[in-house]
Design a protein around this motif. Structure first.
Motif, mmCIF file in Angstrom:
data_model
loop_
_atom_site.group_PDB
_atom_site.id
_atom_site.type_symbol
_atom_site.label_atom_id
_atom_site.label_comp_id
_atom_site.label_asym_id
_atom_site.label_seq_id
_atom_site.Cartn_x
_atom_site.Cartn_y
_atom_site.Cartn_z
ATOM 1 N N LYS A 133 -2.868 -1.172 49.229
ATOM 2 C CA LYS A 133 -2.736 -1.968 48.004
ATOM 3 C C LYS A 133 -1.255 -2.213 47.723
ATOM 4 C CE LYS A 133 -7.187 -1.450 47.121
ATOM 5 N NZ LYS A 133 -8.135 -2.550 47.249
ATOM 6 N N PRO A 135 0.484 -4.089 45.633
ATOM 7 C CA PRO A 135 1.026 -4.016 44.268
ATOM 8 C C PRO A 135 1.118 -2.586 43.738
ATOM 9 C CG PRO A 135 -0.809 -5.562 44.406
ATOM 10 C CD PRO A 135 -0.787 -4.807 45.685
ATOM 11 N N TRP A 136 0.279 -1.693 44.290
ATOM 12 C CA TRP A 136 0.243 -0.322 43.770
ATOM 13 C C TRP A 136 1.143 0.623 44.554
ATOM 14 C CZ3 TRP A 136 -1.553 -0.424 39.164
ATOM 15 C CH2 TRP A 136 -2.608 -1.285 38.821
ATOM 16 N N LEU A 139 3.812 2.695 42.692
ATOM 17 C CA LEU A 139 3.218 3.780 41.910
ATOM 18 C C LEU A 139 2.808 4.930 42.834
ATOM 19 C CD1 LEU A 139 2.368 4.427 38.960
ATOM 20 C CD2 LEU A 139 0.082 3.709 39.598
ATOM 21 N N MET A 140 2.300 4.556 44.001
ATOM 22 C CA MET A 140 1.891 5.565 44.975
ATOM 23 C C MET A 140 3.116 6.367 45.444
ATOM 24 S SD MET A 140 -0.527 4.836 48.220
ATOM 25 C CE MET A 140 -1.548 6.114 48.922
ATOM 26 N N ASN B 64 -10.478 1.527 40.385
ATOM 27 C CA ASN B 64 -9.112 1.095 40.640
ATOM 28 C C ASN B 64 -8.349 2.155 41.445
ATOM 29 O OD1 ASN B 64 -6.245 0.533 40.055
ATOM 30 N ND2 ASN B 64 -7.148 -1.038 38.752
ATOM 31 N N PRO B 65 -7.480 1.728 42.400
ATOM 32 C CA PRO B 65 -6.706 2.704 43.171
ATOM 33 C C PRO B 65 -5.898 3.649 42.288
ATOM 34 C CG PRO B 65 -6.329 0.485 44.000
ATOM 35 C CD PRO B 65 -7.198 0.353 42.797
ATOM 36 N N VAL B 66 -5.437 3.154 41.147
ATOM 37 C CA VAL B 66 -4.637 3.996 40.252
ATOM 38 C C VAL B 66 -5.430 5.232 39.827
ATOM 39 C CG1 VAL B 66 -3.403 4.075 38.054
ATOM 40 C CG2 VAL B 66 -3.396 1.992 39.390
ATOM 41 N N TYR B 69 -5.142 7.787 42.391
ATOM 42 C CA TYR B 69 -3.838 8.468 42.361
ATOM 43 C C TYR B 69 -3.826 9.535 41.270
ATOM 44 C CZ TYR B 69 -2.441 4.128 44.783
ATOM 45 O OH TYR B 69 -2.366 3.047 45.622
#
Lengths: 183, 137
Positions: A133, A135-136, A139-140, B64-66, B69
């Motif tokens: 991803k 865009p993420w 954050l990762m 969502n991937p978030v 995390y």
């Protein structure tokens, strides 16, 4: 005849998806009886998710119409068909990484592409690379560190090819269920 | 194919997907509310099977991937290993048990099952490779 042919290009889901939808929605009812607050929370989440994917559905719709108009079967076979080679893998990986939206929104698009001759293995590689991803990623990095994210991303890309090869072997070599895509 | 035909075909395909999408969204919403993140930790016992449990958990939860995390961050803080967390993170984005009915509907039963099963096992391969490279590099 034309209508019949057109209808045959669509999946034939029957009542299954509708039954699935009604059962899933009905599950809110016992939750409402047991805990009104949680039911309201779940319903709020449901509405939020629906609103989130609505614009994406429009993008998918436009994309599918464009594929129907511009992408000819011969072109798809050339670039992502059985003899596409490295070029096909490259396109599947890059497209998978760059694609946005929920995974399931891409199923109708992929079906369309597979009907036009895209290898099942490339469709699988595309779906696998959706795991990256872009865009993420910042954050990762914040959560897991730069080194970890770089290694995980690189390994994911390499393993996506392995999955594509496995799927091609299982689906194409063993004469899998390509028939459903030709319905 | 002309514009009208292309639009009709696209609309039909998408409309057929709507009931499954609605069903999936309902299940995701219910799951997220009924199963709190804090309960995930109890699944991990510090054994060699933890990565498999992580991959299983990542396969059945969706979102969502978030969210993955956040869960991973919480698991790491609670002492769950990075190998397990990597299997969880990878399965989260590559395996879709909740979406399986829709994937079967559109891409064929054999494709969907083969893809999800292989993605499950490959999430463990990704986890082991990532950790091996991290240790080596």
């Amino acid at each position: 005849m034309k209508k019949e042919k057109q209808a045959n290009n669509q999946p034939k889901p029957g009542r299954g998806p509708w039954i699935f939808m009604f059962i899933s929605l009905f599950l809110f009812f016992p939750l409402y009886l047991a805990d009104k607050e949680k039911a309201a929370l779940a319903m709020g989440k449901f509405v939020h998710l629906a609103m989130e994917i609505l614009p994406m559905l429009l993008v998918v719709f436009v994309l599918m119409a464009l594929i129907n108009i511009f992408l000819k079967t011969s072109t798809m076979v050339k670039y992502m068909g059985k003899g596409s080679g490295i070029k096909g893998w490259f396109i599947a990986i890059v497209a998978g990484i760059l694609s946005v939206g929920a995974l399931y929104l891409w199923y109708p698009v992929l079906r369309n592409l597979m009907q036009k001759g895209v290898k099942p293995g490339l469709a699988a590689a595309f779906l696998y690379n959706r795991g990256i991803k872009l865009p993420w990623l910042p954050l990762m990095v914040l959560y897991f560190g730069l080194k970890y994210v770089i290694v995980l991303t690189a390994v994911t890309v390499v393993v996506s090819i392995l999955q594509g090869v496995i799927i091609d072997f299982l689906i194409t070599e063993e004469g899998g269920d390509e028939s459903i895509l030709q319905q | 194919m002309n514009l009208k035909e292309a639009v009709i075909k696209a609309a039909k395909s998408l409309l057929r997907a709507v009931p499954t999408i609605v069903g999936i969204l309902a299940l995701i919403s219910l799951f997220n509310v009924l199963v709190p993140i804090s309960s995930y930790k109890f699944l991990f016992r510090g054994t060699i099977f933890d990565p498999v449990t992580g991959a299983l958990l990542g396969s059945v939860i969706t979102g969502n991937p978030v969210t993955s995390y956040l869960i991973s961050g919480s698991l790491i803080k609670q002492g769950v290993g990075l190998l397990t967390v990597t299997a969880f993170l990878t399965a989260w984005v590559t395996v879709g048990v909740v979406q399986l009915p829709m994937e079967m509907q559109f891409l064929g039963r054999k494709f969907a099952i083969s893809r999800n099963l292989s993605a499950f096992f490959l999430s463990l391969v990704v986890a082991f490779l990532t950790m091996a490279i991290m240790t080596w590099a």
